[in-house]
Design an enzyme around this catalytic site. Structure first.
Site, mmCIF file in Angstrom:
data_model
loop_
_atom_site.group_PDB
_atom_site.id
_atom_site.type_symbol
_atom_site.label_atom_id
_atom_site.label_comp_id
_atom_site.label_asym_id
_atom_site.label_seq_id
_atom_site.Cartn_x
_atom_site.Cartn_y
_atom_site.Cartn_z
ATOM 1 N N LYS A 32 -8.994 8.706 -7.573
ATOM 2 C CA LYS A 32 -7.618 8.654 -7.039
ATOM 3 C C LYS A 32 -6.834 9.883 -7.499
ATOM 4 O O LYS A 32 -6.134 10.526 -6.713
ATOM 5 C CB LYS A 32 -6.922 7.369 -7.507
ATOM 6 C CG LYS A 32 -7.473 6.108 -6.846
ATOM 7 C CD LYS A 32 -6.937 4.828 -7.481
ATOM 8 C CE LYS A 32 -7.611 3.600 -6.875
ATOM 9 N NZ LYS A 32 -7.173 2.327 -7.458
ATOM 10 N N GLN A 68 -4.482 -0.147 -12.613
ATOM 11 C CA GLN A 68 -5.835 -0.458 -12.152
ATOM 12 C C GLN A 68 -6.268 -1.837 -12.637
ATOM 13 O O GLN A 68 -6.089 -2.192 -13.804
ATOM 14 C CB GLN A 68 -6.818 0.626 -12.654
ATOM 15 C CG GLN A 68 -8.214 0.519 -12.089
ATOM 16 C CD GLN A 68 -8.303 0.776 -10.581
ATOM 17 O OE1 GLN A 68 -7.435 1.411 -9.998
ATOM 18 N NE2 GLN A 68 -9.343 0.271 -9.946
ATOM 19 N N ASP A 110 0.153 0.072 -4.203
ATOM 20 C CA ASP A 110 -1.019 -0.804 -4.042
ATOM 21 C C ASP A 110 -0.718 -1.944 -3.071
ATOM 22 O O ASP A 110 -1.630 -2.640 -2.618
ATOM 23 C CB ASP A 110 -1.400 -1.436 -5.397
ATOM 24 C CG ASP A 110 -2.606 -0.765 -6.036
ATOM 25 O OD1 ASP A 110 -3.448 -0.229 -5.295
ATOM 26 O OD2 ASP A 110 -2.695 -0.803 -7.280
HETATM 27 N N1 GUN Z 1 -9.228 -2.702 -8.521
HETATM 28 C C1 GUN Z 1 -10.017 -2.790 -7.438
HETATM 29 N N2 GUN Z 1 -9.363 -2.360 -6.338
HETATM 30 C C2 GUN Z 1 -8.130 -1.993 -6.743
HETATM 31 C C3 GUN Z 1 -6.994 -1.477 -6.060
HETATM 32 O O1 GUN Z 1 -6.976 -1.265 -4.843
HETATM 33 N N3 GUN Z 1 -5.911 -1.218 -6.839
HETATM 34 C C4 GUN Z 1 -5.893 -1.453 -8.173
HETATM 35 N N4 GUN Z 1 -4.767 -1.196 -8.837
HETATM 36 N N5 GUN Z 1 -6.927 -1.958 -8.833
HETATM 37 C C5 GUN Z 1 -8.044 -2.213 -8.102
#
Ligand code: GUN
Length: 293
Positions: A52, A96, A119
């Site tokens: 990311k 995350q 998100d």
């Molecule tokens: N863990 C797995 N997928 C995601 C996501 O799209 N965002 C976040 N913050 N954690 C994740």
């Protein structure tokens, strides 16, 4: 069989995002800014967050990574989130998941200012999504919509069977595919671990979205000929075959399902790459105040 190529689709959209980010910088004197908080050192989470951050830099965003070890208290984490909520230089904030057991993910999600919740997990964004109002759409479902759009796949009237009801993928995906929108306008069946006759239901799917988190769960005998297959699985196993020491497997038995499908996403190189694009688009929309003032 045709490949829904995440590399191709994501690179194309990232060029557009980079152009918009450059225009935003010229106009405002700053870059769109995403902050990610990573707690602990789960291998998968490390990889996703690094990707990311790298992609932010690639498209001309600013990115900041804040790390905590597993022992961080919930109070300290929530205090940091509140501090970032107040920071006008930050457009998007993600924490995350998964988090250590002593931290309540619901509290974390609800503490993030919904106007920075790129998100799309905050109840305000989920509620607005249900009502088809402007909002941040969760990154993976958003990425899937962008993939379907990139390949001009008409979803109208189709039966979409979703396997898995997670907060992050299955549940929001079911709402999005049923919305009066394009992609959308599907008849949706949301299946899960307690579903009876799962195979018979998946066999009815014109579109199958596999998001159950189990390696090669969807097999060829479960899939209707000509179905569109979207594989959200990222099942990570140690391997001596790859440089990274890991190999990724989807939730779909690709080798046997691909020949009977009309379209299919590979793993890796499919939905995972589009998830990042969804996140970047939300961050850009936040910076440009396209959703909330
Ligand atoms: N863990 C797995 N997928 C995601 C996501 O799209 N965002 C976040 N913050 N954690 C994740």
């Amino acid at each position: 069989m045709n490949l829904l190529d995440g590399k191709f689709a994501s690179e194309k959209i990232k060029i557009e995002i980079a152009q918009e980010a450059a225009a935003f910088l010229a106009e405002s004197g700053r870059k769109p800014h995403l902050v990610a908080i990573l707690v602990g050192n789960d291998g998968g989470s490390e990889t996703y967050v690094a990707s990311k951050m790298k992609n932010c830099e690639k498209v001309g965003f600013r990115s900041s990574l804040i790390r905590y070890d597993n022992s961080v208290t919930e109070i300290d984490l929530l205090a940091k989130i509140k501090e970032i909520n107040q920071d006008s230089s930050v457009d998007g904030l993600i924490v995350q998941l998964p988090l250590p057991k002593h931290i309540d993910p619901e509290k974390v999600t609800e503490t993030i200012d919904y106007r920075k919740d790129v998100d799309g997990f905050h109840p305000v964004n989920l509620g607005r999504m249900m009502r088809n109002l402007p909002c941040f759409i969760p990154a993976t479902p958003y990425g899937i919509l962008l993939m379907l759009q990139a390949y001009q796949i008409d979803t109208t009237g189709k039966h979409c069977v979703i396997v898995g009801r997670s907060n992050i993928v299955g549940s929001p995906m079911s709402i999005l595919m049923a919305r009066n929108a394009n992609p959308g306008n599907c008849t949706v069946t949301l299946t899960h671990s307690k579903t009876h006759n799962l195979k018979e239901i998946i066999l009815q799917g014109d579109i199958v979205i596999a998001a159950i988190g189990r390696k090669k769960f969807v097999t060829a005998d479960m899939v209707k000929r000509g179905a569109i297959i979207i594989d959200v699985g990222i099942n990570r196993e140690t391997s001596t075959e790859t440089k990274s020491g890991f190999k990724l497997f989807g939730d779909v038995d690709f080798d046997n399902v691909a020949p009977i499908s009309s379209w299919i996403t590979p793993v890796p190189g499919g939905v995972g790459l589009m998830t990042i694009v969804g996140l970047l688009k939300n961050t850009l929309a936040s910076a440009k105040k396209e959703i909330y003032i």
